[in-house]
Each structure stands twice: as structure tokens, then as C-alpha cells.
Design a protein around this motif. Structure first.
Motif, PDB file in Angstrom:
ATOM      1  N   LEU A  68      46.935   6.310  -6.232  1.00 15.07           N
ATOM      2  CA  LEU A  68      46.000   6.052  -7.329  1.00 15.07           C
ATOM      3  C   LEU A  68      44.905   7.111  -7.276  1.00 15.07           C
ATOM      4  O   LEU A  68      43.915   6.980  -6.555  1.00 15.07           O
ATOM      5  CB  LEU A  68      45.398   4.648  -7.214  1.00 15.07           C
ATOM      6  N   GLU A  69      45.120   8.169  -7.994  1.00 17.81           N
ATOM      7  CA  GLU A  69      44.148   9.244  -8.034  1.00 17.81           C
ATOM      8  C   GLU A  69      43.203   9.034  -9.209  1.00 17.81           C
ATOM      9  O   GLU A  69      43.581   8.506 -10.246  1.00 17.81           O
ATOM     10  CB  GLU A  69      44.839  10.600  -8.158  1.00 17.81           C
ATOM     11  N   GLY A  70      41.972   9.451  -9.028  1.00 23.16           N
ATOM     12  CA  GLY A  70      40.988   9.308 -10.087  1.00 23.16           C
ATOM     13  C   GLY A  70      39.644   8.913  -9.515  1.00 23.16           C
ATOM     14  O   GLY A  70      39.358   9.092  -8.334  1.00 23.16           O
ATOM     15  N   THR A  71      38.815   8.336 -10.374  1.00 23.87           N
ATOM     16  CA  THR A  71      37.462   7.963  -9.976  1.00 23.87           C
ATOM     17  C   THR A  71      37.483   6.656  -9.190  1.00 23.87           C
ATOM     18  O   THR A  71      38.210   5.724  -9.543  1.00 23.87           O
ATOM     19  CB  THR A  71      36.576   7.815 -11.220  1.00 23.87           C
ATOM     20  N   TYR A  72      36.688   6.613  -8.136  1.00 25.12           N
ATOM     21  CA  TYR A  72      36.526   5.398  -7.352  1.00 25.12           C
ATOM     22  C   TYR A  72      35.122   4.839  -7.581  1.00 25.12           C
ATOM     23  O   TYR A  72      34.209   5.569  -7.967  1.00 25.12           O
ATOM     24  CB  TYR A  72      36.707   5.667  -5.861  1.00 25.12           C
ATOM     25  N   ALA A  73      34.975   3.548  -7.344  1.00 26.35           N
ATOM     26  CA  ALA A  73      33.666   2.899  -7.354  1.00 26.35           C
ATOM     27  C   ALA A  73      33.383   2.381  -5.955  1.00 26.35           C
ATOM     28  O   ALA A  73      34.289   1.927  -5.253  1.00 26.35           O
ATOM     29  CB  ALA A  73      33.623   1.754  -8.353  1.00 26.35           C
ATOM     30  N   CYS A  74      32.130   2.465  -5.547  1.00 20.08           N
ATOM     31  CA  CYS A  74      31.772   2.043  -4.192  1.00 20.08           C
ATOM     32  C   CYS A  74      30.468   1.251  -4.233  1.00 20.08           C
ATOM     33  O   CYS A  74      29.438   1.754  -4.706  1.00 20.08           O
ATOM     34  CB  CYS A  74      31.631   3.250  -3.274  1.00 20.08           C
ATOM     35  N   LEU A  75      30.524   0.019  -3.772  1.00 17.73           N
ATOM     36  CA  LEU A  75      29.341  -0.826  -3.646  1.00 17.73           C
ATOM     37  C   LEU A  75      28.756  -0.614  -2.255  1.00 17.73           C
ATOM     38  O   LEU A  75      29.409  -0.898  -1.254  1.00 17.73           O
ATOM     39  CB  LEU A  75      29.702  -2.298  -3.856  1.00 17.73           C
ATOM     40  N   VAL A  76      27.531  -0.094  -2.195  1.00 19.55           N
ATOM     41  CA  VAL A  76      26.858   0.209  -0.928  1.00 19.55           C
ATOM     42  C   VAL A  76      25.747  -0.807  -0.724  1.00 19.55           C
ATOM     43  O   VAL A  76      24.828  -0.908  -1.543  1.00 19.55           O
ATOM     44  CB  VAL A  76      26.292   1.646  -0.922  1.00 19.55           C
ATOM     45  N   ILE A  77      25.827  -1.554   0.372  1.00 18.27           N
ATOM     46  CA  ILE A  77      24.862  -2.619   0.645  1.00 18.27           C
ATOM     47  C   ILE A  77      23.956  -2.193   1.795  1.00 18.27           C
ATOM     48  O   ILE A  77      24.407  -2.042   2.933  1.00 18.27           O
ATOM     49  CB  ILE A  77      25.571  -3.939   0.992  1.00 18.27           C
ATOM     50  N   THR A  78      22.679  -1.974   1.491  1.00 19.37           N
ATOM     51  CA  THR A  78      21.685  -1.634   2.507  1.00 19.37           C
ATOM     52  C   THR A  78      20.576  -2.681   2.487  1.00 19.37           C
ATOM     53  O   THR A  78      20.627  -3.646   1.719  1.00 19.37           O
ATOM     54  CB  THR A  78      21.086  -0.237   2.253  1.00 19.37           C
ATOM     55  N   GLY A 110      16.669  -0.966  13.661  1.00 20.12           N
ATOM     56  CA  GLY A 110      17.529  -0.097  14.445  1.00 20.12           C
ATOM     57  C   GLY A 110      18.305   0.876  13.561  1.00 20.12           C
ATOM     58  O   GLY A 110      17.759   1.454  12.620  1.00 20.12           O
ATOM     59  N   ALA A 111      19.601   1.022  13.846  1.00 21.19           N
ATOM     60  CA  ALA A 111      20.457   1.962  13.110  1.00 21.19           C
ATOM     61  C   ALA A 111      21.224   1.282  11.988  1.00 21.19           C
ATOM     62  O   ALA A 111      22.206   1.839  11.481  1.00 21.19           O
ATOM     63  CB  ALA A 111      21.418   2.648  14.077  1.00 21.19           C
ATOM     64  N   TYR A 112      20.783   0.087  11.580  1.00 21.67           N
ATOM     65  CA  TYR A 112      21.519  -0.674  10.570  1.00 21.67           C
ATOM     66  C   TYR A 112      21.715   0.131   9.282  1.00 21.67           C
ATOM     67  O   TYR A 112      22.845   0.321   8.815  1.00 21.67           O
ATOM     68  CB  TYR A 112      20.770  -1.981  10.285  1.00 21.67           C
ATOM     69  N   ASN A 113      20.638   0.595   8.686  1.00 21.00           N
ATOM     70  CA  ASN A 113      20.734   1.327   7.418  1.00 21.00           C
ATOM     71  C   ASN A 113      21.409   2.687   7.589  1.00 21.00           C
ATOM     72  O   ASN A 113      22.205   3.102   6.736  1.00 21.00           O
ATOM     73  CB  ASN A 113      19.329   1.515   6.826  1.00 21.00           C
ATOM     74  N   GLN A 114      21.116   3.376   8.687  1.00 22.79           N
ATOM     75  CA  GLN A 114      21.698   4.698   8.893  1.00 22.79           C
ATOM     76  C   GLN A 114      23.212   4.639   9.005  1.00 22.79           C
ATOM     77  O   GLN A 114      23.914   5.538   8.521  1.00 22.79           O
ATOM     78  CB  GLN A 114      21.111   5.345  10.158  1.00 22.79           C
TER      79      GLN A 114
END
Length: 299
Positions: free
Chosen positions: A77-87, A94-98
């Protein structure tokens, strides 16, 4: 060497900071317990949804759904991907967000044509500061996630997926593996593999066919919307729990460092005060000796 007043002022400052870090530790522990209880209360419902999806595949082998790979296997499946980033909304964890940002940047390096959907002020600030475009930023806080917020995120993602704007949806969140460790993960949300809903347990054969109204595709699509909402809600809760756990660890470390620093400062304060007292005694003794010598000369 610092005088007693400077050391005493620093000791008071460290004590005040320790009060703050200790309070943050207690608040994080309370939020963590509440979030875990919320997740435990909702988990049975989504387990039941998974069971129903599995039942559909057991009775209908030729089910065709846009949310699943075809039965013959995964197609490219080539093409655009969507990514949900939870910060998180803030640091001091600590290093949680990094770790989450690192996973997001790794995905952008591997697949530059990825649209970012960001939850959390920390992620919004990072991507804005580094001139990385965001497709959508959910402005509500990442604190205290609710099912309503998960449904709003699900509706936006599924709307783009159904239109064909992107071929896959990923979620980058922090999974709390146990009470001590957690790690950031990049998980593909859609499309699913049929094997994801298969189990190793032996079940009774279906003797009476099920009837799906209006159709098996419509029933499956409706269930999948609820299941995707539940997956996102679980990711939000897991991330929130991991954030609080990371903050507890960071604040506990800060409290330990404060205790060590206070012990060192107290020792330094006592030494300086003792040196000052010794100096005063020496000066008094020297003055008294000088007075005795003066009286002897006069006599």
C-alpha cells in the motif's frame, strides 16, 4: 567559601523545591490510579467488540472491508500515510516526550509523505519550532482523556481514510508495559490483518448461520468504527498513564537528589559555623591574652 547566611538560604530554597516535587509526585500517583481504573472499566466492552469481529470472520470467509487487508495477504500500500502522535502538555516527565518525538521523526525519515495528527502541547510546540507541517492539531489538553475525545479523533482519521486521502493510519504512543517500564511504540491502526482477530483457543463449530442486517459489510464497518475509537482511547489512556508514571519516577529522583543535597549543605553549614565559632574563640582568647600581657607590663 560561602558564609552561613548563603548556605542557609540555599537550604531553604532546596526545601521549597522538594515540597513542589513531592506534591507533583503525589498528584501524578493519584492521576495514574484514576486513569487505570477508567481503562479497566472500558476494556470489557472493547474485548466484546473484538469477539464479535472474530465471529464474523469465522462465519463469513469472503468478507470484504476497507478496514482489512484481503484474505490472501498484505498488499503493498504505497501512498500517503496518517500518523497520530500522542505527547504530553508539559515536561518534567523524564524522556517520555522525547521518546515519542524520536519515533515520529523516525517515521518521517522512512516515509516523508506522512500527515501528522498531534495530541499534546509538547508535540505541537516541537513540530512548529522545527517547521514540520501538521495536518491537524487537537487543541484540547492531553490530560484526562475521555471516550468523547477518542471518538472525535477517530471521526477525523476515518473521514480521511474513507476518502482515500491516506492508505494507512499509524499511532505513536507510549505503552505502559508494567508498573516500572514503558516505551514508545509506532503501531499500525488501519488496515487490520484478519489474523489480529484470531485466537489459539478451540471454539465450537458454527452450525446455524448468522444473519446480518442490512449486510455483513455494513455490520462490520459499524463495529470497526467503535473498535477504532476504543483503540485510540486505549492509546490515550496508556500514554497518560505512562506520562504520570514517568513524572513520578522523575519527581522521586528529584526528591532523592534534594535529600542528598540537603545532607551535603547541612554538613557544609555546620563546618562553616564551627569554623566561625572557632575563629571567634581564637579572637577572644587572643584578646584576653593581649590584655593580660598589657596588665603585666603596667604592673
Amino acid at each position: 567559601m560561602a558564609n552561613t547566611k548563603e548556605i542557609k538560604t540555599r537550604i531553604e530554597s532546596v526545601k521549597d523545591t522538594r515540597k513542589i516535587t513531592n506534591a507533583m509526585y503525589l498528584i501524578a500517583s493519584t492521576k495514574l490510579r484514576k486513569a487505570r481504573n477508567d481503562l479497566d472499566r472500558t476494556r470489557p466492552y472493547f474485548e466484546a467488540l473484538r469477539t464479535e469481529i472474530k465471529r464474523i470472520f469465522r462465519t463469513q470467509n469472503d468478507v470484504d472491508s476497507r478496514y482489512f487487508y484481503p484474505p490472501e495477504g498484505e498488499l503493498p500500500l504505497e501512498g500517503t500515510y496518517a500518523c497520530l502522535v500522542i505527547t504530553a502538555d508539559k515536561g518534567l516527565a523524564g524522556a517520555y516526550n522525547q521518546n515519542v518525538i524520536k519515533e515520529a521523526m523516525h517515521m518521517l525519515d522512512e516515509h516523508p509523505d506522512t500527515k501528522l495528527y498531534v495530541v499534546g502541547e509538547y508535540g505541537r510546540h516541537f513540530f512548529t519550532q522545527h517547521n514540520i507541517p501538521m495536518e491537524h492539531s487537537f487543541l484540547y489538553t492531553a490530560q484526562n482523556p475521555t471516550m468523547q475525545r477518542a471518538r472525535e479523533i477517530c471521526d477525523i482519521l476515518l473521514e480521511g481514510y474513507d476518502r482515500g486521502d491516506f492508505k494507512k493510519i499509524f499511532v505513536i504512543y507510549t505503552d505502559m508495559e508494567n508498573s516500572l517500564t514503558s516505551s514508545a511504540h509506532c503501531t499500525r491502526l488501519l488496515p487490520f490483518h484478519r489474523a489480529y482477530f484470531q485466537t489459539d483457543t478451540v471454539e465450537k463449530a458454527v452450525t446455524t448461520p448468522f444473519e446480518f442486517v442490512p449486510s455483513v459489510q455494513a455490520v462490520l464497518n459499524n463495529i470497526m468504527q467503535s473498535y477504532v475509537s476504543g483503540f485510540i482511547y486505549s492509546a490515550l489512556i496508556d500514554s497518560f498513564c505512562s506520562e504520570q508514571n514517568a513524572r513520578m519516577t522523575a519527581m522521586d529522583s528529584a526528591n532523592s537528589n534534594a535529600e542528598k543535597l540537603l545532607a551535603e549543605l547541612s554538613l557544609q553549614y555546620n563546618r562553616v559555623r564551627q569554623a566561625a565559632i572557632t575563629q571567634e574563640i581564637t579572637e577572644v582568647s587572643a584578646g584576653a591574652k593581649a590584655q593580660r600581657q598589657k596588665h603585666r607590663k603596667e604592673a
